[in-house]
Design an enzyme around this catalytic site. Sequence first.
Site, PDB file in Angstrom:
ATOM      1  N   ASN A  82       0.862  -1.183   0.000  1.00 30.26           N
ATOM      2  CA  ASN A  82       0.000   0.000   0.000  1.00 30.26           C
ATOM      3  C   ASN A  82       0.899   1.234   0.000  1.00 30.26           C
ATOM      4  OD1 ASN A  82      -1.782   2.048   0.516  1.00 30.26           O
ATOM      5  ND2 ASN A  82      -2.431   1.297   2.528  1.00 30.26           N
ATOM      6  N   HIS A 123      -9.531   1.061   5.448  1.00 35.66           N
ATOM      7  CA  HIS A 123      -8.189   1.250   6.014  1.00 35.66           C
ATOM      8  C   HIS A 123      -8.262   2.195   7.214  1.00 35.66           C
ATOM      9  CE1 HIS A 123      -4.023   2.379   6.526  1.00 35.66           C
ATOM     10  NE2 HIS A 123      -3.725   1.260   5.891  1.00 35.66           N
ATOM     11  N   GLU A 159      -6.517   4.585   8.180  1.00 40.49           N
ATOM     12  CA  GLU A 159      -6.330   6.014   7.903  1.00 40.49           C
ATOM     13  C   GLU A 159      -7.604   6.631   7.341  1.00 40.49           C
ATOM     14  OE1 GLU A 159      -2.796   5.274   5.676  1.00 40.49           O
ATOM     15  OE2 GLU A 159      -1.820   4.719   7.558  1.00 40.49           O
ATOM     16  N   SER A 210       3.696  -2.483  10.328  1.00 38.80           N
ATOM     17  CA  SER A 210       5.144  -2.565  10.524  1.00 38.80           C
ATOM     18  C   SER A 210       5.748  -3.894  10.068  1.00 38.80           C
ATOM     19  CB  SER A 210       5.501  -2.264  11.986  1.00 38.80           C
ATOM     20  OG  SER A 210       5.134  -0.929  12.306  1.00 38.80           O
ATOM     21  N   GLY A 265       2.771   2.029  10.855  1.00 41.25           N
ATOM     22  CA  GLY A 265       3.735   3.117  10.712  1.00 41.25           C
ATOM     23  C   GLY A 265       4.503   3.432  11.982  1.00 41.25           C
ATOM     24  N   GLU A 313      -5.153  -5.045  10.673  1.00 37.41           N
ATOM     25  CA  GLU A 313      -4.119  -4.027  10.854  1.00 37.41           C
ATOM     26  C   GLU A 313      -4.356  -3.302  12.177  1.00 37.41           C
ATOM     27  OE1 GLU A 313      -2.223  -2.817   6.858  1.00 37.41           O
ATOM     28  OE2 GLU A 313      -4.001  -1.607   7.096  1.00 37.41           O
ATOM     29  N   LYS A 349       0.091   4.272  -0.227  1.00 36.41           N
ATOM     30  CA  LYS A 349      -0.539   5.443   0.401  1.00 36.41           C
ATOM     31  C   LYS A 349      -0.337   6.691  -0.484  1.00 36.41           C
ATOM     32  CE  LYS A 349      -0.125   3.110   4.782  1.00 36.41           C
ATOM     33  NZ  LYS A 349       0.009   3.152   6.222  1.00 36.41           N
TER      34      LYS A 349
HETATM   35  P1  13P Z   1       3.195   0.161   7.771  1.00 31.67           P
HETATM   36  O1  13P Z   1       3.696  -1.106   7.093  1.00 31.67           O
HETATM   37  O2  13P Z   1       3.945   1.371   7.353  1.00 31.67           O
HETATM   38  O3  13P Z   1       3.073  -0.020   9.233  1.00 31.67           O
HETATM   39  O4  13P Z   1       1.695   0.401   7.214  1.00 31.67           O
HETATM   40  C1  13P Z   1       0.784  -0.629   7.249  1.00 31.67           C
HETATM   41  C2  13P Z   1      -0.409  -0.246   6.471  1.00 31.67           C
HETATM   42  O5  13P Z   1      -1.124   0.684   6.830  1.00 31.67           O
HETATM   43  C3  13P Z   1      -0.698  -0.994   5.240  1.00 31.67           C
HETATM   44  O6  13P Z   1      -1.969  -0.724   4.762  1.00 31.67           O
END
Ligand code: 13P
Length: 257
Positions: A12, A101, A103, A220, A181, A175, A14
């Site tokens: 992803n 997601h 976010e 992560s 992140g 997740e 983003k």
């Molecule tokens: P990270 O791998 O940066 O923690 O992000 C995970 C994520 O949100 C994948 O959709």
Amino acid sequence: MKTNVKTLIAGNWKMYKTLAQAEKLADRLADRLADKLPADREVLLLPPFTALGAVAFSLKDANRFLLGAQNFYPAQEGAFTGEIAPFMLQDLGCTHALAGHSERRHVLGETDGLISRKVAFGLQAGLHMILCIGETLDQRKQGKVEHVLKGQLLLGLTEAKDAAVAPETLSIAYEPVWAIGTGEVAKPSDILSAHAVIRKTLEEMFLDCGGKIRILYGGSVKPDNAAAILCLDNVNGVLVGGASLQDDSFAAIAAAV
Ligand code: 13P
């Protein structure tokens, strides 16, 4: 339990990558993984909308690479300023899309109702939908992980459940919000118990078909922890954020055994 479908390694991206950067990353990944991707795996790239066409072109001869969108609006077409419809994504070569997601839930304020409409609409439009769910740190500290995951699954899949879903066209991504992140990956025991709750709920909802729905872990995931995560029971792939932005780290995750 391992499903019969291929393990999915999803990246992803983003809101990262210009057109030129996206092309370069896709080209390098296709190159690096051409003969290193284990036979039972597929790679899914989820670039920003602006790079979908270019990445589709870069991947046109790449074996077992799939293209997906991070979001869409659940309508065929219409007066929805700033939004993108599933068929527009399919026009660019997308076969997959995310919904729910963290976010989008926590930064953009998406509700379970909208997420449920997206999952059902995307499936009906012929997209493979990946529904993302996960608890916050506060919810974990309050011992509410199972409650939150079940709730997000039931609400997120409400409309899809009535739409006679083929399980191969649906995946769930666990997740945990606190692991996204942050560099703080969930412990194997946390992943095992969360994925077991998800599997049980899917089996309650979809009976035998619930066993065939892929469950991905995200939060992560890095080259040094990917192999240990991918071998866990009920882990059928990973959804990678930060480490999917560099070809060396994402290729190492995709090839990790
Ligand atoms: P990270 O791998 O940066 O923690 O992000 C995970 C994520 O949100 C994948 O959709």
